[in-house]
Enzyme design. Structure first.
Site, PDB file in Angstrom:
ATOM      1  CG  ASN A 136      -1.681   1.258   1.433  1.00 44.19           C
ATOM      2  OD1 ASN A 136      -1.753   2.083   0.523  1.00 44.19           O
ATOM      3  ND2 ASN A 136      -2.275   1.425   2.606  1.00 44.19           N
ATOM      4  CE  LYS A 167       0.105   3.132   4.855  1.00 44.62           C
ATOM      5  NZ  LYS A 167       0.270   3.209   6.287  1.00 44.62           N
ATOM      6  CG  HIS A 187      -5.538   2.027   5.498  1.00 46.82           C
ATOM      7  ND1 HIS A 187      -5.039   2.906   6.429  1.00 46.82           N
ATOM      8  CD2 HIS A 187      -4.555   1.134   5.255  1.00 46.82           C
ATOM      9  CE1 HIS A 187      -3.791   2.555   6.729  1.00 46.82           C
ATOM     10  NE2 HIS A 187      -3.473   1.484   6.026  1.00 46.82           N
ATOM     11  CD  GLU A 247      -2.436   5.448   6.987  1.00 47.88           C
ATOM     12  OE1 GLU A 247      -2.447   5.479   5.741  1.00 47.88           O
ATOM     13  OE2 GLU A 247      -1.525   4.898   7.644  1.00 47.88           O
ATOM     14  CD  GLU A 265      -3.080  -2.337   7.402  1.00 47.72           C
ATOM     15  OE1 GLU A 265      -1.993  -2.580   6.875  1.00 47.72           O
ATOM     16  OE2 GLU A 265      -3.723  -1.298   7.182  1.00 47.72           O
ATOM     17  N   GLY A 279       3.252   2.133  10.773  1.00 42.56           N
ATOM     18  CA  GLY A 279       4.257   3.181  10.612  1.00 42.56           C
ATOM     19  C   GLY A 279       5.011   3.525  11.882  1.00 42.56           C
ATOM     20  CB  SER A 306       5.815  -2.029  11.868  1.00 41.32           C
ATOM     21  OG  SER A 306       5.471  -0.691  12.168  1.00 41.32           O
TER      22      SER A 306
HETATM   23  P1  13P Z   1       3.482   0.309   7.527  1.00 39.09           P
HETATM   24  O1  13P Z   1       3.939  -0.978   6.885  1.00 39.09           O
HETATM   25  O2  13P Z   1       4.214   1.515   7.004  1.00 39.09           O
HETATM   26  O3  13P Z   1       3.450   0.199   9.008  1.00 39.09           O
HETATM   27  O4  13P Z   1       1.960   0.538   7.048  1.00 39.09           O
HETATM   28  C1  13P Z   1       1.054  -0.493   7.193  1.00 39.09           C
HETATM   29  C2  13P Z   1      -0.189  -0.114   6.480  1.00 39.09           C
HETATM   30  O5  13P Z   1      -0.914   0.756   6.915  1.00 39.09           O
HETATM   31  C3  13P Z   1      -0.506  -0.808   5.223  1.00 39.09           C
HETATM   32  O6  13P Z   1      -1.796  -0.531   4.801  1.00 39.09           O
END
Ligand code: 13P
Length: 243
Positions: free
Chosen positions: A9, A11, A89, A91, A159, A165, A203
């Protein structure tokens, strides 16, 4: 058996120049036994059409078309060459106040357009510390997974928000507990619940991927930061191939 999927992803990252990373990834994994999913920003979806990878959007609107400035429909994603779309997601849940009901409607829109919906769920740190993780998972599964979901049209991504992150990863025992719980809930509700692909996200890196993929009911990963370069994503793909 659930399909194994290493998913990236991107983002809000990725310019035309970033596509060279996909070329490098193709040189290494173009004939991999497992299908690799890349979810670039909308602007790069068409440009990814010539890669051997499955391509996904990162969100879609609930409607097929209409007066929704700035939004993208599932049909448009399919038209641009996507076969997947992420919905729910954390976010988007946080930045855009997305509710479980809205996410279910987006997943249904994805099915209507012939896309596979990757429905994301996961608890916050506060919820985990309050011992509410499995309650949150239950609420999100019940509210954001449509009745028409099946193992062909839906992937579930767990997640934990606090692991995204941050470099903080749950223990393999914590991942195992939640994934086993998700599997049970899917089996209670869907006749093919045992076949759904369940991804872990938060992560994931080359250094922890093999341990995570050894956890029962983990069929792949949804990777953010470490999916942005071929150098970082490749070891994760290798770990899943040999899991
Ligand atoms: P990270 O791998 O950067 O922690 O992000 C995970 C994520 O949100 C994937 O959708």
């Amino acid at each position: 058996m659930p399909r194994k999927i290493p998913a990236g992803n991107w983002k809000m990252n990725g310019l035309q120049s970033t596509l060279s990373e996909l070329k490098t990834l193709e040189d290494k994994h173009g004939d991999a036994d497992i299908a690799i999913l890349i979810c670039p920003p909308f602007t790069l979806i068409s440009a990814c059409e010539d890669t051997p990878f499955d391509i996904g959007g990162q969100d879609c609107h609930t409607a097929e078309s209409g007066a929704h400035t700035g939004d993208i429909s599932a049909e448009m994603l399919a038209d641009a060459g996507a076969s997947y779309v992420l919905v729910g997601h954390s976010e988007r849940r946080t930045d855009h106040g997305e509710t479980d009901a809205l996410i279910a409607a987006k997943a249904q829109a994805a099915y209507n357009a012939g896309l596979i919906a990757v429905i994301c769920i996961g608890e916050t740190l506060q919820e985990r510390e309050a011992g509410k993780t499995l309650d949150v998972i239950d609420t999100q599964l019940a509210g954001s997974v449509p009745d028409k979901a099946d193992a062909q049209n839906t992937v579930i991504a767990y997640e934990p928000v606090w692991a995204i992150g941050t470099g903080k990863v749950p223990t393999t025992a914590q991942i195992a507990d939640v994934h086993a719980h998700i599997r049970r809930r899917l089996q209670d509700r869907f006749t093919d619940g045992a076949e759904f692909t369940l991804l872990y996200g938060g992560s994931v890196k080359g250094s922890n991927a093999a341990d995570i993929f050894a956890v029962p009911n983990v069929d792949g990963a949804l990777v953010g930061g470490a999916s942005l370069t071929a150098a970082d994503f490749s070891p994760i793909i290798v770990a899943l191939e040999s899991a």
